[in-house]
Scaffold this motif. Structure first.
Motif, PDB file in Angstrom:
ATOM      1  N   ARG A  72      50.350  43.115  33.243  1.00  0.00           N
ATOM      2  CA  ARG A  72      49.918  41.907  32.545  1.00  0.00           C
ATOM      3  C   ARG A  72      49.801  40.763  33.546  1.00  0.00           C
ATOM      4  O   ARG A  72      50.750  40.454  34.262  1.00  0.00           O
ATOM      5  CB  ARG A  72      50.917  41.555  31.454  1.00  0.00           C
ATOM      6  CG  ARG A  72      50.451  40.377  30.664  1.00  0.00           C
ATOM      7  CD  ARG A  72      51.123  40.243  29.331  1.00  0.00           C
ATOM      8  NE  ARG A  72      50.677  38.995  28.732  1.00  0.00           N
ATOM      9  CZ  ARG A  72      51.313  38.400  27.731  1.00  0.00           C
ATOM     10  NH1 ARG A  72      52.378  38.943  27.218  1.00  0.00           N
ATOM     11  NH2 ARG A  72      50.854  37.264  27.251  1.00  0.00           N
ATOM     12  N   ASP A  74      48.035  37.558  32.752  1.00  0.00           N
ATOM     13  CA  ASP A  74      47.738  36.200  32.272  1.00  0.00           C
ATOM     14  C   ASP A  74      48.938  35.276  32.414  1.00  0.00           C
ATOM     15  O   ASP A  74      48.808  34.068  32.308  1.00  0.00           O
ATOM     16  CB  ASP A  74      47.207  36.221  30.830  1.00  0.00           C
ATOM     17  CG  ASP A  74      48.128  36.946  29.887  1.00  0.00           C
ATOM     18  OD1 ASP A  74      48.675  36.304  28.984  1.00  0.00           O
ATOM     19  OD2 ASP A  74      48.324  38.167  30.073  1.00  0.00           O
ATOM     20  N   VAL A  75      50.102  35.838  32.684  1.00  0.00           N
ATOM     21  CA  VAL A  75      51.267  34.992  32.917  1.00  0.00           C
ATOM     22  C   VAL A  75      51.450  34.696  34.408  1.00  0.00           C
ATOM     23  O   VAL A  75      52.342  33.942  34.787  1.00  0.00           O
ATOM     24  CB  VAL A  75      52.550  35.644  32.373  1.00  0.00           C
ATOM     25  CG1 VAL A  75      52.527  35.664  30.856  1.00  0.00           C
ATOM     26  CG2 VAL A  75      52.706  37.047  32.929  1.00  0.00           C
ATOM     27  N   LEU A  76      50.604  35.283  35.229  1.00  0.00           N
ATOM     28  CA  LEU A  76      50.738  35.076  36.679  1.00  0.00           C
ATOM     29  C   LEU A  76      49.828  33.951  37.156  1.00  0.00           C
ATOM     30  O   LEU A  76      48.742  33.770  36.622  1.00  0.00           O
ATOM     31  CB  LEU A  76      50.331  36.350  37.434  1.00  0.00           C
ATOM     32  CG  LEU A  76      51.218  37.582  37.317  1.00  0.00           C
ATOM     33  CD1 LEU A  76      50.604  38.719  38.109  1.00  0.00           C
ATOM     34  CD2 LEU A  76      52.612  37.267  37.823  1.00  0.00           C
TER      35      LEU A  76
END
Ligand code: ATP
Ligand code: MG
Lengths: 382, 557
Positions: A72, A74-76
């Motif tokens: 995942r 999109d949190v990076l």
């Protein structure tokens, strides 16, 4: 090729993004196959760039998730995503030499100088810019700058290569040349690539998969042939190339064939994988080059099927004929008033110049879609 | 069951999102640090001192302003002097700009450079030269003509301010004239308009807002000027000098603050009006393509008339420097013109003022250049709350007269937890914050031209924001950095109005000493220091150009 590495998939799950009150990307679900080139195609302002920039990390989705290779992201932050973007106006660093531009990403990754030298040389080889290492961006032509941008992106062995209309600043000839080069390089390196364009020819010639978008929504995902011959809805049919539409009502629907009542006669159309109910209003679509036009005699090459009654035939009125060199284009009016375009390849001098005629087209060249408002709502996988 | 599962999912979704938002800020700790630090610095060294000036006086102090005729007179004098000097300096600057950039009279290239010289030296050098030329012992008035006129007063000050500030008007009007003409002019000629009509109908209307902007720039400088009134004004007191006297001679901080606050009003009005004019002027620069073709200049008689006019101005400017130079190296100006190095040795070699000035100005320049570039970058490129406020805060100091900020510094940093007057640090800080606007404006102007994609490309290739800033943005902003560096250095070297409150016996400055020496009639030493200041500015400019390897685009030379 050191540039290749295990290709990974890119996945968007229910991604939505608004700027202010306008929803620019609306519930987008997308699976990009590892190692394949997928194109986002759609009219200006439909949210292609926004989608791409969310993958790169320059916009944050309002909701939904983005995965690269199952991780995942999109949190990076953007700098940790290992995507490489080729910008529309290249965004080369004007104060760095070509070598330094290409080496930049490697330096940041702490790659050893000898290794950097080797990989940069390789990347410049790949884009055929050997010997330009010491020049500066301002000393290169547009096409060369474009290739530097590509080399700079490829050299870091990104998980995903993101290209936002990379050819739009090139002139028409060069665009075609770089396009095939790009396709070639992508296939050789096998990097999962997402390409944004509003040019359908570009999309078709480059892509393994085309994603048609409109107003922030995905309209259809499919191979270029799918998109062209089997549009999922009216928007796709009309956006991609020229198309002829005819309103019709379903008489009988079998698995492969649909019998339609249209323009005062019955027609046979194909519709693989789609179900229609008798009595349903539909649109029949057929491409201009799939339609034959004939005054009285059967169209050349189709005599047998014409005799056998295997072609759909409709009477028409020729309204206008335009000679275009490789083909001549006829505008004809059908009995129900619909205007169709018919392209005749290799016309020679025998062009139709008005009056009564017939149009004929084979059932397998037709496609039936549910009739709905243009730019309709149902997104569907083709 | 299904429903509640959906709910739960949506809930965690939202939870996740708040997490990522919080995470986003934490992901850029450098940005948080830079923004926080900049805000803190601006609050402590700009808003706090200004706030003190406004908040410190009590009702009684405000009343005393109206009850003291001296104060009211100083106010009226300030406004009067600003009005007449602005009019005359703008007129002179316009004529000069018209002659050298529009009419291109013979010798324009030389005139252009000479017209800019005064911008690089302290304004009070003009005042000093005036005294040496026309004063009681003046070269022209006394030595040559045997007169003893009284130049101390409003007329003398008017003349000095006209000469000291016409270059400001000239510079800003000539850039406007350059842009305003362009191809529109040829279009007008093409339509049959002739010389004067082209100028009147096309160039002038387009240039008018720019000229107004130039006039306001002059007005704000005249309002704020401290050195020349101190030298020349005599009994004609203005707010800048009067508030200085209130604080230093009468040690009445509250009343000094009142006078400062009063001075701040017209200064801010001028600033705001100028800002709105400049913002509206953008269309001129948009159409301002470089001139192609030969202009229809003015009639020959006018051209030659203008050439003579420019020559006179240029000679006068040169005379200012000549007089200072000679005075620095003769025994007694006006009486004994025997050459001597005595004054120079005393003031420059033995004194530590010049060394201090160079050191503090250099430190201020370096810090200011870096600070403004970083601040402009954050404001232009980053999504930070309160951007507009930061932007305004960065250009505000250019509107605040040095006296006002200086008094604010005294009120804030003289005692209490922030006591640091008399230290080198506070002098540097004053210089940094007072002169930051130009560097900041240049940097943000440059950033507006830099494609955001460049920085994104760097991020995309794996660089975190500090790294991107360092290896991509900073090199690209180098010209802005240089401009900030050089500008702050020059202004700091020449600065009197603020530092005069902040210096201490250890940390004296050349500029302040010049005023003091001149005030006490030590013309030779004052001139020597003046020569040293002007000389070192030119040396530094030359070195900067050589070392940084680029044109210092400070005055568009
Ligand atoms: N940063 C932004 N702030 C506000 N609105 C934006 C922003 N970026 C894009 N938009 C809007 O979002 C919509 C989609 O923009 P996007 O750039 O994704 O379109 P696009 O499909 O790439 O179009 P084009 O083919 O013209 O590049 C547009 O209406 C645009 O005006
Ligand atoms: Mg776009």
């Amino acid at each position: 090729m050191t540039i290749a590495r295990t290709a990974v998939s890119v996945d968007l799950k229910n991604v939505t993004k608004s700027f202010g009150r306008t929803r620019v990307v609306d519930s987008v679900d997308l699976h990009v196959e590892p190692g394949k080139l997928t194109t986002l195609l759609g009219p200006s302002g439909c949210g292609k760039t926004t989608t791409l920039r969310m993958i790169a990390g320059f916009h944050e989705p309002d909701s939904g998730e983005i995965y690269i290779g199952g991780r995942r992201v999109d949190v990076l932050p953007a700098y940790l995503r290992n995507t490489a973007m080729v910008f529309q106006d290249y965004a080369l660093f004007p104060h760095m030499s070509i070598f330094s531009n290409v080496a930049y990403g490697l330096r940041i990754r702490g790659v050893k100088p000898e290794e950097i030298k080797k990989r940069v040389t390789e990347a410049l080889d790949l884009v055929q810019l050997t010997g330009m290492e010491n020049r500066f961006p301002a000393q290169l032509s547009g096409g060369q700058q474009q290739r530097v941008a590509l080399a700079r992106a490829l050299v870091i062995q990104p998980d995903a290569l993101l290209l936002d209309e990379p050819l739009s600043n090139l002139d028409a000839k060069l665009r075609e040349a770089v396009r095939s080069e790009l396709r070639d390089i992508q296939q050789r390196t096998g990097i999962t690539s997402i390409y944004v364009t509003h040019d359908q020819e570009e999309a078709f010639s480059l892509s393994d998969t085309v994603v048609v978008m409109s107003e922030g929504r995905i309209q259809q995902v499919g191979t270029p042939e799918d998109i062209y011959y089997r549009p999922a809805n009216r928007f796709v049919a009309e956006f991609v190339g020229n198309t002829n539409l005819l309103s019709a009502v379903v008489l009988t629907a079998q698995r492969e064939h649909v019998v339609l009542a249209a323009a005062g006669t019955t027609l046979v159309a194909t519709s693989p994988g789609r179900r229609f109910a008798p009595g349903q209003s539909v649109l029949l679509t057929v491409r201009p080059e799939s339609v034959h036009i004939a005054a009285t005699t059967p169209p050349a090459g189709e005599e047998r099927r014409w005799e056998a009654g295997e072609l759909n035939v409709l009477p028409c009125q020729v309204v206008k004929t335009t000679f275009l060199g490789s083909r001549s284009r006829h505008t004809v009016r059908l009995p129900d008033g619909a205007l169709w375009t018919v392209d005749v390849p290799d016309p020679g001098t025998a062009t139709m110049t008005g009056g009564e005629a017939f149009v004929a087209f084979a059932p397998e060249r037709t496609h039936v879609i549910a009739s709905e408002a243009p730019g309709g709502t149902s997104a569907s996988a083709g | 069951m299904e429903l509640s599962a959906g709910k739960a999912q949506r809930h965690t979704g939202r939870h996740n999102r708040t997490l990522t938002h919080a995470g986003k800020v934490m992901r850029e700790p450098a940005l948080v640090f830079v923004v926080g630090g900049s805000v803190a610095l601006l609050v402590v060294f700009l808003f706090l001192p200004l706030g003190k000036v406004l908040a410190m006086p009590g009702a009684g102090d405000w009343l005393s302003y109206f009850e003291t005729p001296r104060f009211v007179r100083a106010t009226l004098n300030s406004l009067f002097m600003a009005a007449i000097s602005t009019a005359s300096a703008t007129l002179l600057g316009f004529a000069f700009a018209y002659a050298v950039t529009y009419a291109e009279v013979p010798g324009s290239r030389i005139f252009r450079i000479i017209g800019l010289l005064p911008l690089m030296s302290p304004p009070f050098v003009t005042g000093l030269a005036f005294i040496l030329l026309f004063g009681r012992r003046g070269l022209i008035t006394w030595t040559l003509l045997g007169l003893r006129p009284d130049i101390y007063g409003w007329k003398g000050l008017w003349a000095v301010q006209t000469f000291a500030f016409f270059p400001t008007a000239y510079l800003s009007i000539s850039s406007v004239l350059k842009a305003a003409g362009s191809n529109l002019e040829f279009a007008a000629v093409n339509l049959g308009a002739r010389r004067w009509r082209v100028f009147r109908d096309v160039v002038l209307p387009l240039a008018t807002p720019g000229i107004a902007g130039a006039a306001l720039l002059v007005a704000s400088q005249v309002l704020a000027d401290f050195g020349n009134p101190m030298l020349i004004a005599g009994d004609f007191t203005v707010l800048a000098t009067e508030s200085y006297l209130e604080l230093i001679t009468n040690w009445s901080p509250a009343r000094a603050a009142v006078l400062s606050a009063v001075l701040l009003v017209p200064a801010l009005v001028v600033f705001l009006v100028q800002r709105s004019i400049v913002e509206r002027r953008s269309f001129v620069t948009v159409t301002g393509k470089p001139i192609q073709g030969t202009r229809t200049g003015p009639a020959p008689w006018l051209k030659w008339g203008l050439a003579v006019f420019c020559l006179a101005i240029a000679l006068f400017v040169l005379a200012i420097y000549g007089v200072i130079l000679v005075c620095a190296f003769v025994k007694t100006w006006g009486a004994d013109f025997t050459p001597t190095a005595y004054h120079f040795v005393m003031a420059v070699i033995h004194g530590r003022e010049l060394g201090n000035s160079l050191m503090l100005s250099a430190a201020a320049a370096a810090f200011s250049a870096l600070f403004t570039v970083v601040l402009a970058y954050v404001v232009q490129f980053k999504q930070v709350p309160g951007k507009a406020v930061l932007d305004f805060a960065a250009v505000l100091p250019s509107a605040v007269p040095g006296t006002v900020l200086g008094i604010g510094y005294v009120l804030t940093f003289n005692s209490g937890p922030l006591a640091m007057t008399g230290t080198a640090f506070i002098i540097i800080t004053f210089m940094v914050f007072h002169y930051m606007a130009v560097g900041y404006r240049t940097a943000s102007g440059m950033l507006k031209q830099i494609d955001r994609g460049i920085e994104e490309a760097s991020t995309n290739l794996g660089a975190h924001s500090l790294r991107s800033f360092w290896s991509v943005m900073l090199p690209l902003m180098r010209p802005a950095f240089t401009t900030g560096l050089v500008y702050t250095f020059i202004r700091s070297m020449n600065s009197v109005s603020g530092p005069i409150f902040l210096i201490s016996p250890t940390w004296t400055l050349a500029s302040v000493s010049i005023i003091n020496l001149a005030d006490h009639g030590y013309w030779g030493q004052a001139s020597s220091l003046g020569v040293a200041v002007v000389g070192s500015i030119f040396v530094v400019l030359g070195v900067a150009r050589f070392v940084l390897g680029e044109k210092v685009r400070l005055f568009e030379i």
